[in-house]
Scaffold this motif. Structure first.
Motif, PDB file in Angstrom:
ATOM      1  N   ASP A  20       0.702  -1.305  -0.152  1.00  0.00           N
ATOM      2  CA  ASP A  20       0.077   0.007   0.049  1.00  0.00           C
ATOM      3  C   ASP A  20       0.924   1.351   0.067  1.00  0.00           C
ATOM      4  OD1 ASP A  20      -2.205  -1.631   0.154  1.00  0.00           O
ATOM      5  OD2 ASP A  20      -2.699  -1.421   2.238  1.00  0.00           O
ATOM      6  N   GLN A  23       2.333   1.695  -3.357  1.00  0.00           N
ATOM      7  CA  GLN A  23       1.489   2.286  -4.271  1.00  0.00           C
ATOM      8  C   GLN A  23       1.201   3.779  -4.226  1.00  0.00           C
ATOM      9  OE1 GLN A  23      -2.834   1.026  -3.732  1.00  0.00           O
ATOM     10  NE2 GLN A  23      -3.211   1.198  -5.855  1.00  0.00           N
ATOM     11  N   GLY A  65       1.959  -8.159  -3.911  1.00  0.00           N
ATOM     12  CA  GLY A  65       1.938  -7.404  -4.827  1.00  0.00           C
ATOM     13  C   GLY A  65       3.147  -7.370  -6.104  1.00  0.00           C
ATOM     14  N   TYR A 105       5.800   0.545  -8.069  1.00  0.00           N
ATOM     15  CA  TYR A 105       4.451  -0.150  -7.955  1.00  0.00           C
ATOM     16  C   TYR A 105       4.010  -0.520  -9.527  1.00  0.00           C
ATOM     17  CZ  TYR A 105      -0.383  -1.126  -6.720  1.00  0.00           C
ATOM     18  OH  TYR A 105      -1.690  -1.498  -6.797  1.00  0.00           O
ATOM     19  N   VAL A 106       3.411  -1.778  -9.363  1.00  0.00           N
ATOM     20  CA  VAL A 106       2.782  -2.314 -10.513  1.00  0.00           C
ATOM     21  C   VAL A 106       1.366  -2.402 -10.150  1.00  0.00           C
ATOM     22  CG1 VAL A 106       2.525  -4.044 -12.389  1.00  0.00           C
ATOM     23  CG2 VAL A 106       4.784  -3.196 -11.910  1.00  0.00           C
ATOM     24  N   ARG A 107       1.193  -3.486  -9.289  1.00  0.00           N
ATOM     25  CA  ARG A 107      -0.440  -3.648  -9.091  1.00  0.00           C
ATOM     26  C   ARG A 107      -0.440  -4.586  -7.745  1.00  0.00           C
ATOM     27  NH1 ARG A 107      -2.148  -9.064 -10.097  1.00  0.00           N
ATOM     28  NH2 ARG A 107      -1.067 -10.204 -11.594  1.00  0.00           N
ATOM     29  N   HIS A 108      -1.559  -4.484  -7.174  1.00  0.00           N
ATOM     30  CA  HIS A 108      -1.737  -5.392  -5.876  1.00  0.00           C
ATOM     31  C   HIS A 108      -2.060  -6.982  -6.312  1.00  0.00           C
ATOM     32  CE1 HIS A 108      -1.659  -2.202  -3.221  1.00  0.00           C
ATOM     33  NE2 HIS A 108      -2.045  -2.952  -2.400  1.00  0.00           N
ATOM     34  N   GLU A 155      -2.267 -16.929  -7.943  1.00  0.00           N
ATOM     35  CA  GLU A 155      -3.093 -15.863  -7.142  1.00  0.00           C
ATOM     36  C   GLU A 155      -4.508 -16.013  -7.026  1.00  0.00           C
ATOM     37  OE1 GLU A 155      -2.192 -12.614  -9.976  1.00  0.00           O
ATOM     38  OE2 GLU A 155      -3.278 -11.162  -8.639  1.00  0.00           O
TER      39      GLU A 155
END
Length: 158
Positions: A20, A23, A65, A105-108, A155
């Motif tokens: 988080d 992000q 993530g 950051y790319v994604r959660h 995932e």
DNA sequence: GCCAACGTTGGC
DNA sequence: GCCAACGTTGGC
């Protein structure tokens, strides 16, 4: 001419710096690594390498993530900062001991992949995989393309 | 070069 | 909070 994309796993305590947080800030210098093996891996990293963002020392340790390497390695500035807890008096500007990369950051993950689920895949991941090797505490470690695929395949099963 | 002491990591 | 496992340091 770029070499093929490589993959890594990087651990962070979420109480200190979580996915988080990444992000929120977008890109973060990975300061404070003071283990030679982990440092050497960061020195091998190249822009665009894939990173599995792992939460350690938390209720449910696991991969939370995705991130990517945002720059080539450079000296960790905290090693020169007397006020930092990462200050290293043995390091010099001429010959810095510690390196880092910036992580973007790319994604959660849709659902985090917990460590106990990862352990069930030891047969396909391989016993030598540092994340699940007995007693291993390495905080930055290489992931093969095959392992990357297996781990992200978990995932939606978590 | 050995190894005891110490500090840290990280799952539980 | 506990503790096993590990990496690093420093005396010898």
């Amino acid at each position: 001419m770029s070499s093929p994309k490589r993959y890594w796993l990087m651990k962070s305590e979420p109480s200190d710096f979580s996915i988080d947080d990444l992000q929120r800030v977008g890109t973060e210098p990975w300061t404070g690594v003071r283990n030679f093996q982990a440092r050497n891996f960061m020195r091998q990293m190249q822009v665009g390498d894939g990173v599995l963002f792992y939460h350690s020392s938390t209720q449910v340790p696991g991969i939370y993530g995705l991130a990517e390497v945002a720059c080539a390695s450079y000296p960790d500035p905290t090693q020169f900062d007397r006020k930092s807890k990462y200050f290293d008096e043995k390091s010099t500007r001429e010959e810095p001991r510690w390196s880092l990369v910036d992580v973007r950051y790319v994604r959660h993950l849709a659902k985090p992949v917990p460590l106990d689920l990862i352990r069930t895949q030891v047969d396909s991941l391989g016993e030598e995989f540092a994340l699940i090797r007995r007693g291993s505490r390495l905080s930055v470690l290489p992931v093969t393309a095959a392992q990357w695929k297996i781990l992200l395949g978990l995932e939606h099963k978590a």
